[in-house]
Design a protein around this motif. Structure first.
Motif, PDB file in Angstrom:
ATOM      1  N   LEU A  81       0.883  -1.333   0.275  1.00  0.00           N
ATOM      2  CA  LEU A  81      -0.056  -0.030   0.225  1.00  0.00           C
ATOM      3  C   LEU A  81       0.557   1.191  -0.458  1.00  0.00           C
ATOM      4  CD1 LEU A  81      -2.826  -1.612   1.932  1.00  0.00           C
ATOM      5  CD2 LEU A  81      -2.502  -1.553  -0.272  1.00  0.00           C
ATOM      6  N   LEU A  84       0.842   2.948  -4.647  1.00  0.00           N
ATOM      7  CA  LEU A  84       1.522   1.862  -5.676  1.00  0.00           C
ATOM      8  C   LEU A  84       2.028   1.690  -7.264  1.00  0.00           C
ATOM      9  CD1 LEU A  84      -2.133   2.076  -5.403  1.00  0.00           C
ATOM     10  CD2 LEU A  84      -1.018   0.482  -3.624  1.00  0.00           C
ATOM     11  N   GLU A 101       3.271  -4.902  -3.961  1.00  0.00           N
ATOM     12  CA  GLU A 101       2.273  -4.537  -3.951  1.00  0.00           C
ATOM     13  C   GLU A 101       1.192  -6.179  -4.360  1.00  0.00           C
ATOM     14  OE1 GLU A 101       0.049  -2.137  -1.847  1.00  0.00           O
ATOM     15  OE2 GLU A 101       2.229  -1.134  -3.088  1.00  0.00           O
ATOM     16  N   ALA A 117      -5.262  -6.789   1.555  1.00  0.00           N
ATOM     17  CA  ALA A 117      -4.755  -4.741   0.980  1.00  0.00           C
ATOM     18  C   ALA A 117      -5.038  -5.610  -1.134  1.00  0.00           C
ATOM     19  CB  ALA A 117      -3.314  -4.707   1.546  1.00  0.00           C
ATOM     20  N   VAL A 119      -4.934  -5.600  -4.925  1.00  0.00           N
ATOM     21  CA  VAL A 119      -4.961  -4.231  -5.324  1.00  0.00           C
ATOM     22  C   VAL A 119      -4.978  -4.544  -6.826  1.00  0.00           C
ATOM     23  CG1 VAL A 119      -3.841  -2.152  -6.513  1.00  0.00           C
ATOM     24  CG2 VAL A 119      -3.367  -2.324  -3.807  1.00  0.00           C
ATOM     25  N   THR A 150      -9.698   2.508  -3.394  1.00  0.00           N
ATOM     26  CA  THR A 150     -10.196   1.849  -2.626  1.00  0.00           C
ATOM     27  C   THR A 150     -10.061   0.235  -2.906  1.00  0.00           C
ATOM     28  OG1 THR A 150     -12.323   3.381  -2.624  1.00  0.00           O
ATOM     29  CG2 THR A 150     -12.213   0.756  -1.526  1.00  0.00           C
ATOM     30  N   THR A 151      -9.152  -0.363  -1.780  1.00  0.00           N
ATOM     31  CA  THR A 151      -8.429  -1.897  -1.699  1.00  0.00           C
ATOM     32  C   THR A 151      -9.973  -2.862  -2.123  1.00  0.00           C
ATOM     33  OG1 THR A 151      -8.338  -1.575   0.927  1.00  0.00           O
ATOM     34  CG2 THR A 151      -6.363  -1.728  -0.685  1.00  0.00           C
TER      35      THR A 151
END
Ligand code: TQI
Ligand code: ZN
Ligand code: ZN
Length: 170
Positions: A81, A84, A101, A117, A119, A150-151
């Protein structure tokens, strides 16, 4: 509303065909390459621009690579995070992604549930390509160029605001 970089940098009008290449130090699966191809397609769908994948990382207009931490451009990545990815304004063409990530490439909603988390790679790619082409951030919340993601969510469709911005430039 969309914004542009100071001085409104963009790729020259006579350069409708832009090439991109992946850093050969990052062996990527066809699935991952397909994500970038689809992300470029979203912008070429609404402009006269075409994006072609070539092998030569040194000759391509746009260069894409995944890197960890300090990778030599003074803007180190920071692990999971935080930052990115980053892309520079035209005519740099540099598009860097944080290798640390937990990138989700399938677009499969279930994969978000099992990944901490997570992505969505395509969402970030569409946003960074906007920067590569000359768009700054937008104040329109649903736009691709809005500076928040928003993840565990996917946001890949251009809004009218993104289309107006890119069509102003190209
Ligand atoms: N990287 C920032 C970004 O791409 C880097 C950045 C900050 C930047 N300010 C900028 C780039 C001004 C150009 C101009 O926005 S990030 C998002 C979003 C990031 C952020 O890793 O924080 C996305 C990467 F928009 F959701 F916040 C992708 Cl989609
Ligand atoms: Zn970088
Ligand atoms: Zn951004």
């Amino acid at each position: 509303h969309y914004t542009l970089f100071p001085g409104e940098p963009r790729w020259p009008r006579n350069r409708r065909d832009l090439t991109y290449a992946f850093d050969p130090r990052n062996p990527l699966t066809e699935e991952v390459k397909g994500v970038f191809s689809r992300a470029f397609q979203r912008w070429s769908d609404v402009t006269a621009l075409n994006f072609t994948l070539i092998d030569s990382f040194t000759r391509s207009d746009i260069t894409i690579g995944f890197y960890s931490g300090d990778h030599g451009d003074g803007e180190p990545f920071d692990g999971v995070l935080g930052t990115l990815a980053h892309a520079f304004s035209p005519p740099s063409g540099k598009f860097h992604l944080d290798a640390d990530e937990n990138w989700v490439v399938s677009g499969d909603l279930d994969s978000f549930l099992s990944v901490t988390a997570a992505v969505d790679l395509e969402s970030v790619a569409v946003h960074e390509i906007g920067h590569l082409l000359g768009l700054g951030h937008s104040s329109v919340e649903d736009s691709i160029m809005y500076p928040t993601i928003t993840t565990g969510k996917r946001k890949v469709d251009l809004t009218n605001d993104d289309v107006e911005g890119i069509q102003y430039l190209y």
